[in-house]
Design an enzyme around this catalytic site. Sequence first.
Site, short mmCIF file in Angstrom:
data_model
loop_
_atom_site.label_atom_id
_atom_site.label_comp_id
_atom_site.label_asym_id
_atom_site.label_seq_id
_atom_site.Cartn_x
_atom_site.Cartn_y
_atom_site.Cartn_z
N CYS A 136 0.83 -1.21 0.00
CA CYS A 136 0.00 0.00 0.00
C CYS A 136 0.86 1.26 0.00
O CYS A 136 1.32 1.71 1.06
CB CYS A 136 -0.94 -0.01 1.22
SG CYS A 136 -1.93 1.47 1.33
N CYS A 139 -0.46 4.15 2.05
CA CYS A 139 -0.30 4.01 3.51
C CYS A 139 1.15 4.27 3.92
O CYS A 139 1.41 4.90 4.93
CB CYS A 139 -0.65 2.60 3.99
SG CYS A 139 -2.11 1.88 3.26
N ASP A 140 2.08 3.75 3.13
CA ASP A 140 3.47 3.71 3.58
C ASP A 140 4.44 4.58 2.78
O ASP A 140 5.61 4.69 3.16
CB ASP A 140 3.98 2.25 3.54
CG ASP A 140 3.12 1.34 4.42
OD1 ASP A 140 2.61 1.85 5.44
OD2 ASP A 140 2.94 0.16 4.08
#
Length: 332
Positions: A136, A139-140
């Site tokens: 992701c 997300c990261d």
Amino acid sequence: MSDTTHTQLLIIGSGPAGYTAAVYGARAMLKPMLIQGMQPGGQLTITTEVENWPSLLEIQGPELMVKMEEHARAMGTEIVNDVVTRLDLSHRPFRAECDSGRVVTADAVILATGAQARWLGLDTEEKFKGFGVSACATCDGFFYRGKPVLVIGGGNTAVEEALFLTKFASKVTLVHRRDSLRSEKILQDRLFKNPKVEVIWNHELVEVEGEDSPLGVTGAVLRSTKDGSTMKIGGDGIFIAIGHAPASELVKDQLELHNGGYVKVQPGSTRTSIPGVFAAGDLTDHIYRQAVTSAGMGCMAALDAEAFLAEHGQAGLPDPQHGELAETVSAE
Ligand code: NAP
């Protein structure tokens, strides 16, 4: 907590399929209950710009899902933030047990649990998951500011993730096992024009390299799909974007599945192998897998469920707690 409630229509999942089923189910006076699952809003909550939702030139994925949730709620859906851990489809009413201890019985069920990211299955991928290996970028990605990263895959997800990562990373190397991408041409065009992106064709990831203390990725070993030769490449983050697998765990021993775990529905409908159980969206679709097609299937599932409940004399029954609503129906 042990709390049992009954609903005419239980919808499991909160992506475009689930929320659209909820809008239609509520408008059919079925008073649906929707259980959101582990990731309320589904896969679109971990994407960025959505540019193919008709009527909206561009919207952020999470914002679109908030709007869908608001719409479903405004129509009268009861939205529950819980996770179904066990589903018994052996007899009606069907029975769902949730993580919180809540138990829901339902006359009809719409499954809209979507799909989840696939992994390559390498030991070193597992070892560094959360420590440099991710599925992701939204997300990261932020953790890789000024650092080189790799993206594995050649579909829309891989290209979108690669483009998103160029906002942070010093360099993004897309590694694809063939010599052409399957992503939309507009995305490919943006990818090839981005000076931070390099594409390594005809290679696959065979090993993630890293350090143990502290645990972290330093690079990867790639193997040529043409001649089997290997090469090493440095990188602080590796994003796996090789597609998605249907989230059919709850029903895999109860419903007919096909194509590697997708819930099988009767052609042109959302009817599964159990009467009263319907499936929509990525859980059942191994071909299109778009937000808008999932939403369309969610609509179909609600209409199918309404027809099923009507056949069984259970559709839109007046509810003493919703007297006004019931009166409105009979007045129309
Ligand atoms: P996908 O379209 O199935 O693409 C998966 C990619 O990963 C393919 O390029 C595939 O290679 C590669 N791959 C699969 N297994 C691999 C392996 N073991 N090793 C190396 N590479 C592997 O999946 P997706 O990109 O996640 O997209 C899923 C669906 O969501 C698609 O229908 C897509 O259109 C949709 N989606 C749409 C948007 C959008 O509209 N903006 C955004 C994201 C996703 P091959 O090409 O060689 O098969």
